[in-house]
Write an enzyme that holds these catalytic residues in place. Sequence first.
Site, PDB file in Angstrom:
ATOM      1  N   TYR A 188     -15.581   3.569   8.559  1.00 44.71           N
ATOM      2  CA  TYR A 188     -13.964   3.388   8.817  1.00 44.71           C
ATOM      3  C   TYR A 188     -13.484   3.659  10.071  1.00 44.71           C
ATOM      4  CZ  TYR A 188      -9.507   5.036   8.028  1.00 44.71           C
ATOM      5  OH  TYR A 188      -7.941   4.959   8.269  1.00 44.71           O
TER       6      TYR A 188
ATOM      7  N   ARG B 274      -6.314  21.093   7.096  1.00 43.37           N
ATOM      8  CA  ARG B 274      -5.736  19.786   7.520  1.00 43.37           C
ATOM      9  C   ARG B 274      -4.248  19.825   7.709  1.00 43.37           C
ATOM     10  NH1 ARG B 274     -10.266  19.669   7.624  1.00 43.37           N
ATOM     11  NH2 ARG B 274     -11.756  17.699   7.005  1.00 43.37           N
TER      12      ARG B 274
ATOM     13  N   LYS C  48      -9.765   1.866   3.616  1.00 46.68           N
ATOM     14  CA  LYS C  48      -9.621   3.280   4.163  1.00 46.68           C
ATOM     15  C   LYS C  48     -10.395   4.022   3.639  1.00 46.68           C
ATOM     16  CE  LYS C  48      -7.115   5.683   1.948  1.00 46.68           C
ATOM     17  NZ  LYS C  48      -6.218   6.782   1.737  1.00 46.68           N
TER      18      LYS C  48
ATOM     19  N   LYS D 246     -11.133   1.780  13.196  1.00 50.62           N
ATOM     20  CA  LYS D 246      -9.829   2.238  13.677  1.00 50.62           C
ATOM     21  C   LYS D 246     -10.067   2.432  15.259  1.00 50.62           C
ATOM     22  CE  LYS D 246      -7.579   2.385  10.119  1.00 50.62           C
ATOM     23  NZ  LYS D 246      -6.253   1.460   9.865  1.00 50.62           N
TER      24      LYS D 246
ATOM     25  N   GLY E 115       0.640  -1.156  -0.017  1.00 54.12           N
ATOM     26  CA  GLY E 115      -0.250   0.003  -0.081  1.00 54.12           C
ATOM     27  C   GLY E 115       0.834   1.336   0.087  1.00 54.12           C
ATOM     28  N   TYR E 116       0.033   2.366  -0.151  1.00 56.73           N
ATOM     29  CA  TYR E 116       0.965   3.782  -0.197  1.00 56.73           C
ATOM     30  C   TYR E 116       1.761   3.793   1.103  1.00 56.73           C
ATOM     31  CZ  TYR E 116       1.042   8.983  -0.138  1.00 56.73           C
ATOM     32  OH  TYR E 116       1.623  10.295   0.142  1.00 56.73           O
ATOM     33  N   ILE E 117       1.667   3.969   2.454  1.00 58.34           N
ATOM     34  CA  ILE E 117       2.338   4.056   3.314  1.00 58.34           C
ATOM     35  C   ILE E 117       2.926   2.786   3.701  1.00 58.34           C
ATOM     36  CG2 ILE E 117       2.071   4.669   5.958  1.00 58.34           C
ATOM     37  CD1 ILE E 117      -0.442   5.997   5.142  1.00 58.34           C
TER      38      ILE E 117
ATOM     39  N   SER F  19      -5.527   6.523  12.611  1.00 58.66           N
ATOM     40  CA  SER F  19      -5.819   7.615  12.197  1.00 58.66           C
ATOM     41  C   SER F  19      -6.544   8.564  12.822  1.00 58.66           C
ATOM     42  CB  SER F  19      -6.882   7.222  11.028  1.00 58.66           C
ATOM     43  OG  SER F  19      -7.464   8.488  10.425  1.00 58.66           O
TER      44      SER F  19
ATOM     45  N   ASN G 293      -2.917  13.828   7.492  1.00 59.51           N
ATOM     46  CA  ASN G 293      -3.045  13.539   5.876  1.00 59.51           C
ATOM     47  C   ASN G 293      -1.852  13.295   5.328  1.00 59.51           C
ATOM     48  OD1 ASN G 293      -5.388  14.936   7.221  1.00 59.51           O
ATOM     49  ND2 ASN G 293      -6.146  14.876   5.263  1.00 59.51           N
TER      50      ASN G 293
ATOM     51  N   ASN H 287      -9.297  11.671  -2.043  1.00 63.56           N
ATOM     52  CA  ASN H 287      -8.413  12.556  -1.177  1.00 63.56           C
ATOM     53  C   ASN H 287      -8.174  13.663  -1.963  1.00 63.56           C
ATOM     54  OD1 ASN H 287      -7.281   9.567   0.692  1.00 63.56           O
ATOM     55  ND2 ASN H 287      -8.626  11.109   1.395  1.00 63.56           N
TER      56      ASN H 287
ATOM     57  N   ASN I 108      -3.139  -8.572   0.336  1.00 64.36           N
ATOM     58  CA  ASN I 108      -4.017  -9.164  -0.578  1.00 64.36           C
ATOM     59  C   ASN I 108      -4.258  -8.761  -1.824  1.00 64.36           C
ATOM     60  OD1 ASN I 108      -5.470  -6.954  -0.186  1.00 64.36           O
ATOM     61  ND2 ASN I 108      -7.458  -8.210   1.020  1.00 64.36           N
TER      62      ASN I 108
HETATM   63  C1  WQD Z   1      -8.717  17.019   2.661  1.00 66.29           C
HETATM   64  C2  WQD Z   1      -9.600  18.306   2.524  1.00 66.29           C
HETATM   65  C3  WQD Z   1     -11.792  18.127   2.099  1.00 66.29           C
HETATM   66  C4  WQD Z   1     -10.876  16.266  -2.011  1.00 66.29           C
HETATM   67  C5  WQD Z   1      -9.358  11.497   4.851  1.00 66.29           C
HETATM   68  C6  WQD Z   1      -9.878  10.614   5.947  1.00 66.29           C
HETATM   69  C7  WQD Z   1      -8.690  10.190   6.981  1.00 66.29           C
HETATM   70  C8  WQD Z   1      -7.504   9.688   6.411  1.00 66.29           C
HETATM   71  C9  WQD Z   1      -6.891  10.845   5.272  1.00 66.29           C
HETATM   72  C10 WQD Z   1      -7.226   7.526   6.033  1.00 66.29           C
HETATM   73  C11 WQD Z   1     -10.826  18.474   3.133  1.00 66.29           C
HETATM   74  C12 WQD Z   1     -10.663  18.860   0.729  1.00 66.29           C
HETATM   75  C13 WQD Z   1     -10.990  16.684  -0.692  1.00 66.29           C
HETATM   76  C14 WQD Z   1     -11.416  16.882  -3.224  1.00 66.29           C
HETATM   77  C15 WQD Z   1     -11.602  18.731  -1.448  1.00 66.29           C
HETATM   78  N1  WQD Z   1      -7.707   8.476   5.545  1.00 66.29           N
HETATM   79  N2  WQD Z   1     -11.060  18.151  -0.517  1.00 66.29           N
HETATM   80  N3  WQD Z   1     -11.922  18.287  -2.845  1.00 66.29           N
HETATM   81  O1  WQD Z   1     -11.118  14.013   4.627  1.00 66.29           O
HETATM   82  O2  WQD Z   1      -9.026  15.214   5.829  1.00 66.29           O
HETATM   83  O3  WQD Z   1      -9.154  12.788   5.575  1.00 66.29           O
HETATM   84  O4  WQD Z   1      -8.056  10.876   4.384  1.00 66.29           O
HETATM   85  O5  WQD Z   1      -6.829   7.061   7.277  1.00 66.29           O
HETATM   86  O6  WQD Z   1      -9.112   9.115   7.513  1.00 66.29           O
HETATM   87  O7  WQD Z   1     -11.032  11.121   6.491  1.00 66.29           O
HETATM   88  O8  WQD Z   1      -8.776  14.159   3.690  1.00 66.29           O
HETATM   89  O9  WQD Z   1      -7.885  14.395   1.235  1.00 66.29           O
HETATM   90  O10 WQD Z   1     -10.283  13.606   1.595  1.00 66.29           O
HETATM   91  O11 WQD Z   1      -9.583  15.972   2.373  1.00 66.29           O
HETATM   92  O12 WQD Z   1     -12.153  19.987  -1.303  1.00 66.29           O
HETATM   93  O13 WQD Z   1     -11.670  16.549  -4.137  1.00 66.29           O
HETATM   94  O14 WQD Z   1      -9.489  18.635   0.963  1.00 66.29           O
HETATM   95  O15 WQD Z   1     -13.272  18.875   2.066  1.00 66.29           O
HETATM   96  O16 WQD Z   1     -11.293  19.798   3.666  1.00 66.29           O
HETATM   97  P1  WQD Z   1      -9.468  14.002   4.922  1.00 66.29           P
HETATM   98  P2  WQD Z   1      -9.176  14.618   2.099  1.00 66.29           P
END
Ligand code: WQD
Length: 336
Positions: free
Chosen positions: A148, A230, A84, A152, A10-12, A124, A178, A198, A32
Amino acid sequence: MNILVTGGAGYIGSHTAVELLEDGYEIVLLDNFSNSKPEVVNRIKSITGKDFKSYKVDLLDKQRLEKVFEENPIDAVIHFAGFKAVGESVANPIKYYKNNVVGTLILCETMNRYNVKKMVFSSSATVYGMNNTSPLTEDMPLSTNNPYGSTKMMIEMILNDLSYSDRDWRLSILRYFNPIGAHESGLIGEDPNGEPNNLMPYITQVAVGIRDKLTIFGNDYPTHDGTGVRDYIHVVDLAKGHAKALKKILEKQGTDVFNLGTGIGYSVMELIRYFEEANEINIPVTLSGRRPGDVAVCYADPDKAARILDWRAEKDIYDMCRDSWRWQSKNPEGYK
Ligand code: WQD
Protein backbone atom coordinates in the site's frame (compact mmCIF):
# COMPACT_ATOMS: atom_id res chain seq x y z
CA MET A 1 -14.81 26.11 -11.12
CA ASN A 2 -15.70 22.43 -11.62
CA ILE A 3 -13.68 19.90 -9.61
CA LEU A 4 -13.65 16.15 -10.24
CA VAL A 5 -13.38 14.32 -6.90
CA THR A 6 -12.31 10.70 -7.44
CA GLY A 7 -13.14 8.47 -4.48
CA GLY A 8 -15.55 11.21 -3.44
CA ALA A 9 -17.80 8.80 -1.52
CA GLY A 10 -14.95 7.77 0.76
CA TYR A 11 -14.17 9.01 4.27
CA ILE A 12 -11.82 11.87 3.32
CA GLY A 13 -13.31 12.37 -0.15
CA SER A 14 -16.81 12.99 1.21
CA HIS A 15 -15.59 15.50 3.81
CA THR A 16 -13.59 17.30 1.12
CA ALA A 17 -16.62 17.32 -1.21
CA VAL A 18 -18.59 19.11 1.54
CA GLU A 19 -15.83 21.70 2.01
CA LEU A 20 -15.55 22.35 -1.75
CA LEU A 21 -19.32 22.79 -2.17
CA GLU A 22 -19.43 25.14 0.82
CA ASP A 23 -16.51 27.09 -0.68
CA GLY A 24 -18.60 27.64 -3.82
CA TYR A 25 -17.01 25.12 -6.17
CA GLU A 26 -19.04 22.90 -8.49
CA ILE A 27 -18.05 19.25 -8.15
CA VAL A 28 -18.40 15.97 -10.05
CA LEU A 29 -18.14 13.00 -7.73
CA LEU A 30 -16.67 9.76 -9.09
CA ASP A 31 -16.50 6.51 -7.12
CA ASN A 32 -16.63 2.79 -7.90
CA PHE A 33 -18.28 2.23 -4.49
CA SER A 34 -15.99 -0.74 -3.82
CA ASN A 35 -15.20 0.63 -0.37
CA SER A 36 -18.01 3.18 0.11
CA LYS A 37 -21.78 3.47 -0.21
CA PRO A 38 -23.96 5.51 -2.65
CA GLU A 39 -25.84 6.80 0.43
CA VAL A 40 -22.84 9.08 1.06
CA VAL A 41 -23.84 11.12 -2.02
CA ASN A 42 -27.24 11.83 -0.47
CA ARG A 43 -25.62 12.79 2.84
CA ILE A 44 -23.29 15.28 1.12
CA LYS A 45 -26.29 16.83 -0.62
CA SER A 46 -28.30 17.11 2.58
CA ILE A 47 -25.39 18.66 4.51
CA THR A 48 -24.67 21.28 1.84
CA GLY A 49 -28.07 21.72 0.20
CA LYS A 50 -26.16 21.62 -3.09
CA ASP A 51 -26.69 19.33 -6.07
CA PHE A 52 -23.97 17.76 -8.17
CA LYS A 53 -23.43 14.91 -10.62
CA SER A 54 -22.02 11.59 -9.42
CA TYR A 55 -20.77 8.67 -11.47
CA LYS A 56 -20.22 5.02 -10.55
CA VAL A 57 -16.98 4.57 -12.47
CA ASP A 58 -13.84 2.52 -11.91
CA LEU A 59 -10.63 4.32 -12.95
CA LEU A 60 -9.54 1.12 -14.72
CA ASP A 61 -12.50 1.53 -17.10
CA LYS A 62 -10.95 4.08 -19.46
CA GLN A 63 -13.99 4.44 -21.69
CA ARG A 64 -16.33 5.21 -18.80
CA LEU A 65 -13.77 7.60 -17.36
CA GLU A 66 -13.43 9.46 -20.69
CA LYS A 67 -17.21 9.81 -20.75
CA VAL A 68 -17.05 11.77 -17.49
CA PHE A 69 -14.59 14.20 -19.08
CA GLU A 70 -16.71 14.34 -22.29
CA GLU A 71 -19.82 15.26 -20.34
CA ASN A 72 -18.32 17.71 -17.82
CA PRO A 73 -15.93 20.66 -18.12
CA ILE A 74 -13.32 19.77 -15.45
CA ASP A 75 -10.92 22.45 -14.15
CA ALA A 76 -8.99 20.30 -11.67
CA VAL A 77 -9.03 16.87 -10.03
CA ILE A 78 -8.73 15.86 -6.38
CA HIS A 79 -7.70 12.22 -6.53
CA PHE A 80 -8.66 10.08 -3.51
CA ALA A 81 -9.69 6.86 -5.25
CA GLY A 82 -7.54 3.98 -4.05
CA PHE A 83 -7.37 1.01 -1.72
CA LYS A 84 -5.80 1.80 1.67
CA ALA A 85 -5.64 -1.27 3.91
CA VAL A 86 -2.01 -2.04 4.75
CA GLY A 87 -2.63 -5.65 5.79
CA GLU A 88 -4.73 -6.43 2.72
CA SER A 89 -2.03 -4.96 0.48
CA VAL A 90 0.54 -7.38 1.93
CA ALA A 91 -1.79 -10.33 1.22
CA ASN A 92 -2.81 -9.12 -2.25
CA PRO A 93 -0.17 -6.79 -3.75
CA ILE A 94 -1.32 -7.14 -7.37
CA LYS A 95 -4.79 -5.88 -6.45
CA TYR A 96 -3.18 -2.79 -4.88
CA TYR A 97 -0.65 -2.04 -7.65
CA LYS A 98 -3.31 -2.47 -10.32
CA ASN A 99 -6.01 -0.43 -8.62
CA ASN A 100 -3.88 2.35 -7.16
CA VAL A 101 -1.01 2.74 -9.65
CA VAL A 102 -2.60 1.66 -12.96
CA GLY A 103 -5.81 3.48 -11.99
CA THR A 104 -3.84 6.68 -11.43
CA LEU A 105 -1.96 6.23 -14.73
CA ILE A 106 -5.25 5.91 -16.62
CA LEU A 107 -6.58 8.99 -14.81
CA CYS A 108 -3.47 11.02 -15.74
CA GLU A 109 -3.63 9.84 -19.38
CA THR A 110 -7.28 10.86 -19.57
CA MET A 111 -6.65 14.22 -17.89
CA ASN A 112 -3.85 14.84 -20.39
CA ARG A 113 -6.14 14.00 -23.27
CA TYR A 114 -8.71 16.55 -22.10
CA ASN A 115 -6.05 19.09 -21.21
CA VAL A 116 -6.86 18.96 -17.50
CA LYS A 117 -3.48 19.30 -15.81
CA LYS A 118 -4.22 20.29 -12.22
CA MET A 119 -4.38 17.63 -9.51
CA VAL A 120 -4.33 17.34 -5.74
CA PHE A 121 -3.20 13.83 -4.81
CA SER A 122 -4.00 11.89 -1.65
CA SER A 123 -0.71 10.46 -0.38
CA SER A 124 0.17 9.21 3.08
CA ALA A 125 2.74 9.59 5.87
CA THR A 126 3.36 5.90 5.39
CA VAL A 127 5.90 6.86 2.69
CA TYR A 128 8.23 8.06 5.46
CA GLY A 129 8.80 4.40 6.36
CA MET A 130 10.57 3.14 9.47
CA ASN A 131 13.89 4.98 9.29
CA ASN A 132 12.96 8.64 9.75
CA THR A 133 12.70 10.36 13.13
CA SER A 134 9.63 12.50 13.93
CA PRO A 135 8.81 15.34 13.51
CA LEU A 136 8.75 14.33 9.86
CA THR A 137 9.57 16.88 7.14
CA GLU A 138 8.75 16.66 3.44
CA ASP A 139 12.42 16.53 2.37
CA MET A 140 13.18 13.32 4.28
CA PRO A 141 14.08 10.15 2.35
CA LEU A 142 11.14 7.88 1.55
CA SER A 143 10.84 4.14 2.05
CA THR A 144 7.99 1.73 2.49
CA ASN A 145 7.49 -1.68 4.04
CA ASN A 146 4.15 -2.65 2.53
CA PRO A 147 2.61 -2.61 -0.96
CA TYR A 148 0.00 0.00 0.00
CA GLY A 149 2.74 2.43 1.01
CA SER A 150 4.73 1.51 -2.11
CA THR A 151 1.77 2.43 -4.34
CA LYS A 152 1.69 5.89 -2.73
CA MET A 153 5.45 6.32 -3.13
CA MET A 154 5.31 5.16 -6.78
CA ILE A 155 2.45 7.52 -7.60
CA GLU A 156 4.39 10.41 -6.03
CA MET A 157 7.30 9.54 -8.33
CA ILE A 158 4.99 9.30 -11.38
CA LEU A 159 3.47 12.71 -10.62
CA ASN A 160 6.87 14.32 -10.14
CA ASP A 161 8.08 12.87 -13.48
CA LEU A 162 4.87 14.06 -15.14
CA SER A 163 5.28 17.61 -13.92
CA TYR A 164 8.98 17.57 -14.93
CA SER A 165 8.02 16.43 -18.46
CA ASP A 166 5.32 19.08 -18.90
CA ARG A 167 5.39 22.28 -16.85
CA ASP A 168 1.69 22.81 -17.50
CA TRP A 169 0.97 20.16 -14.89
CA ARG A 170 0.27 21.67 -11.48
CA LEU A 171 0.32 19.10 -8.70
CA SER A 172 -0.10 19.16 -4.93
CA ILE A 173 0.85 15.95 -3.13
CA LEU A 174 -0.64 15.75 0.37
CA ARG A 175 0.79 13.31 2.95
CA TYR A 176 -1.89 12.57 5.53
CA PHE A 177 -1.10 11.51 9.05
CA ASN A 178 -3.91 9.80 10.98
CA PRO A 179 -7.33 11.16 10.00
CA ILE A 180 -10.09 10.69 12.62
CA GLY A 181 -13.27 12.54 13.57
CA ALA A 182 -16.31 13.36 11.44
CA HIS A 183 -18.40 16.26 10.19
CA GLU A 184 -20.25 17.98 13.09
CA SER A 185 -23.63 16.94 11.61
CA GLY A 186 -22.84 13.28 12.29
CA LEU A 187 -24.17 12.50 8.81
CA ILE A 188 -20.85 11.43 7.28
CA GLY A 189 -17.93 9.61 8.87
CA GLU A 190 -15.56 6.66 8.73
CA ASP A 191 -17.36 3.45 7.75
CA PRO A 192 -14.78 0.63 7.39
CA ASN A 193 -15.73 -2.62 5.67
CA GLY A 194 -15.68 -5.44 8.21
CA GLU A 195 -13.37 -5.35 11.24
CA PRO A 196 -11.64 -1.94 11.45
CA ASN A 197 -7.86 -1.89 10.95
CA ASN A 198 -7.51 1.60 12.42
CA LEU A 199 -7.63 2.65 16.05
CA MET A 200 -10.45 5.22 16.22
CA PRO A 201 -13.10 3.26 14.29
CA TYR A 202 -12.29 0.28 16.48
CA ILE A 203 -12.74 2.41 19.61
CA THR A 204 -16.09 3.78 18.40
CA GLN A 205 -17.31 0.26 17.51
CA VAL A 206 -16.45 -0.87 21.05
CA ALA A 207 -18.24 2.21 22.41
CA VAL A 208 -21.39 1.48 20.39
CA GLY A 209 -21.32 -2.21 21.35
CA ILE A 210 -20.40 -3.82 18.02
CA ARG A 211 -17.04 -5.02 19.48
CA ASP A 212 -16.57 -6.08 23.08
CA LYS A 213 -13.07 -4.72 23.68
CA LEU A 214 -10.13 -2.94 22.06
CA THR A 215 -6.83 -4.78 21.63
CA ILE A 216 -3.78 -2.60 22.21
CA PHE A 217 -1.01 -3.71 19.86
CA GLY A 218 2.03 -3.59 22.10
CA ASN A 219 2.97 -1.53 25.15
CA ASP A 220 6.75 -2.03 24.94
CA TYR A 221 7.54 0.73 22.46
CA PRO A 222 10.18 3.34 23.43
CA THR A 223 7.46 5.94 24.19
CA HIS A 224 6.33 7.64 27.42
CA ASP A 225 3.73 4.97 28.14
CA GLY A 226 4.98 2.16 25.87
CA THR A 227 2.16 2.43 23.31
CA GLY A 228 2.43 3.76 19.75
CA VAL A 229 2.38 7.53 19.19
CA ARG A 230 0.61 9.02 16.16
CA ASP A 231 -0.39 12.43 14.76
CA TYR A 232 -4.21 12.35 14.77
CA ILE A 233 -5.80 15.01 12.60
CA HIS A 234 -9.49 15.91 12.33
CA VAL A 235 -10.85 14.88 8.93
CA VAL A 236 -12.49 18.32 8.51
CA ASP A 237 -9.09 19.99 9.03
CA LEU A 238 -7.73 17.58 6.44
CA ALA A 239 -10.54 18.51 4.03
CA LYS A 240 -9.78 22.22 4.51
CA GLY A 241 -6.14 21.45 3.72
CA HIS A 242 -7.25 20.03 0.37
CA ALA A 243 -9.24 23.17 -0.38
CA LYS A 244 -6.16 25.28 0.34
CA ALA A 245 -3.97 23.05 -1.86
CA LEU A 246 -6.55 23.28 -4.67
CA LYS A 247 -6.62 27.07 -4.40
CA LYS A 248 -2.84 27.14 -4.67
CA ILE A 249 -2.67 25.08 -7.89
CA LEU A 250 -5.53 27.06 -9.43
CA GLU A 251 -3.61 30.26 -8.74
CA LYS A 252 -0.06 29.41 -9.69
CA GLN A 253 2.25 26.99 -11.46
CA GLY A 254 4.28 24.36 -9.72
CA THR A 255 4.31 21.00 -8.02
CA ASP A 256 4.87 20.49 -4.33
CA VAL A 257 4.39 18.08 -1.44
CA PHE A 258 2.93 18.86 2.00
CA ASN A 259 2.40 17.13 5.33
CA LEU A 260 -1.16 17.42 6.60
CA GLY A 261 -0.82 16.76 10.30
CA THR A 262 -1.12 18.66 13.59
CA GLY A 263 2.49 18.22 14.70
CA ILE A 264 1.21 16.73 17.98
CA GLY A 265 1.66 13.04 18.82
CA TYR A 266 -0.73 11.12 21.10
CA SER A 267 -0.21 7.54 22.30
CA VAL A 268 -2.82 4.81 21.99
CA MET A 269 -3.47 4.98 25.74
CA GLU A 270 -3.83 8.79 25.61
CA LEU A 271 -6.33 8.62 22.73
CA ILE A 272 -8.39 6.03 24.60
CA ARG A 273 -8.37 8.24 27.72
CA TYR A 274 -9.35 11.39 25.78
CA PHE A 275 -12.17 9.48 24.09
CA GLU A 276 -13.45 8.19 27.45
CA GLU A 277 -13.30 11.67 29.01
CA ALA A 278 -14.86 13.50 26.05
CA ASN A 279 -17.77 11.08 25.76
CA GLU A 280 -18.04 9.72 29.33
CA ILE A 281 -17.76 6.18 27.99
CA ASN A 282 -15.55 3.36 29.26
CA ILE A 283 -13.53 1.42 26.65
CA PRO A 284 -12.54 -2.09 27.82
CA VAL A 285 -9.06 -3.01 26.56
CA THR A 286 -6.79 -6.03 26.31
CA LEU A 287 -3.09 -6.13 25.47
CA SER A 288 -1.38 -8.10 22.70
CA GLY A 289 2.04 -8.02 20.98
CA ARG A 290 3.19 -5.39 18.50
CA ARG A 291 1.48 -5.32 15.07
CA PRO A 292 4.04 -6.09 12.29
CA GLY A 293 5.06 -2.98 10.36
CA ASP A 294 4.06 -0.49 13.05
CA VAL A 295 6.53 2.26 13.94
CA ALA A 296 6.82 3.50 17.54
CA VAL A 297 6.37 7.19 16.82
CA CYS A 298 5.05 9.08 13.79
CA TYR A 299 4.05 12.76 13.77
CA ALA A 300 4.40 15.66 11.33
CA ASP A 301 6.29 18.89 11.12
CA PRO A 302 3.32 20.83 9.68
CA ASP A 303 5.13 24.13 9.10
CA LYS A 304 5.53 23.91 5.32
CA ALA A 305 1.75 23.71 4.74
CA ALA A 306 1.29 26.62 7.15
CA ARG A 307 3.88 28.71 5.33
CA ILE A 308 2.92 27.93 1.72
CA LEU A 309 -0.75 26.89 1.86
CA ASP A 310 -1.72 29.17 4.75
CA TRP A 311 -3.25 26.09 6.42
CA ARG A 312 -3.00 24.74 9.96
CA ALA A 313 -5.11 22.14 11.76
CA GLU A 314 -7.50 23.92 14.15
CA LYS A 315 -9.49 21.17 15.89
CA ASP A 316 -8.16 19.51 19.03
CA ILE A 317 -8.17 15.92 20.24
CA TYR A 318 -11.44 16.44 22.15
CA ASP A 319 -13.17 17.67 18.96
CA MET A 320 -11.88 14.56 17.17
CA CYS A 321 -13.12 12.22 19.90
CA ARG A 322 -16.52 13.90 20.28
CA ASP A 323 -17.13 14.08 16.50
CA SER A 324 -16.07 10.46 15.93
CA TRP A 325 -18.49 9.34 18.60
CA ARG A 326 -21.37 11.49 17.32
CA TRP A 327 -21.03 9.89 13.86
CA GLN A 328 -20.85 6.33 15.25
CA SER A 329 -23.64 6.77 17.78
CA LYS A 330 -25.97 8.23 15.12
CA ASN A 331 -24.95 5.53 12.62
CA PRO A 332 -24.29 2.35 14.65
CA GLU A 333 -24.08 0.30 11.44
CA GLY A 334 -22.40 2.98 9.36
CA TYR A 335 -24.21 3.74 6.09
CA LYS A 336 -25.63 0.16 6.16
C1 WQD B 1 -2.64 3.73 15.16
C2 WQD B 1 -2.03 3.19 16.44
C3 WQD B 1 -1.48 0.86 16.34
C4 WQD B 1 -5.64 -0.51 16.01
C5 WQD B 1 -2.51 3.50 9.15
C6 WQD B 1 -1.83 3.35 7.83
C7 WQD B 1 -1.62 4.72 7.24
C8 WQD B 1 -2.93 5.47 7.19
C9 WQD B 1 -3.55 5.56 8.58
C10 WQD B 1 -3.92 5.21 5.03
C11 WQD B 1 -0.86 2.24 16.20
C12 WQD B 1 -2.58 1.12 17.37
C13 WQD B 1 -4.50 0.27 16.10
C14 WQD B 1 -6.02 -1.35 17.10
C15 WQD B 1 -4.10 -0.57 18.31
N1 WQD B 1 -3.83 4.83 6.31
N2 WQD B 1 -3.75 0.24 17.24
N3 WQD B 1 -5.22 -1.35 18.21
O1 WQD B 1 -1.11 2.23 11.53
O2 WQD B 1 -0.67 4.65 12.27
O3 WQD B 1 -1.66 4.19 10.04
O4 WQD B 1 -3.72 4.20 9.03
O5 WQD B 1 -3.38 6.13 4.50
O6 WQD B 1 -1.13 4.55 5.93
O7 WQD B 1 -0.57 2.77 8.03
O8 WQD B 1 -3.02 3.82 12.06
O9 WQD B 1 -5.07 3.57 13.40
O10 WQD B 1 -4.01 1.49 12.37
O11 WQD B 1 -2.90 2.61 14.31
O12 WQD B 1 -3.41 -0.60 19.34
O13 WQD B 1 -7.04 -2.10 17.07
O14 WQD B 1 -3.02 2.43 17.14
O15 WQD B 1 -0.54 -0.10 16.81
O16 WQD B 1 0.09 2.45 17.24
P1 WQD B 1 -1.52 3.66 11.54
P2 WQD B 1 -3.83 2.82 13.01
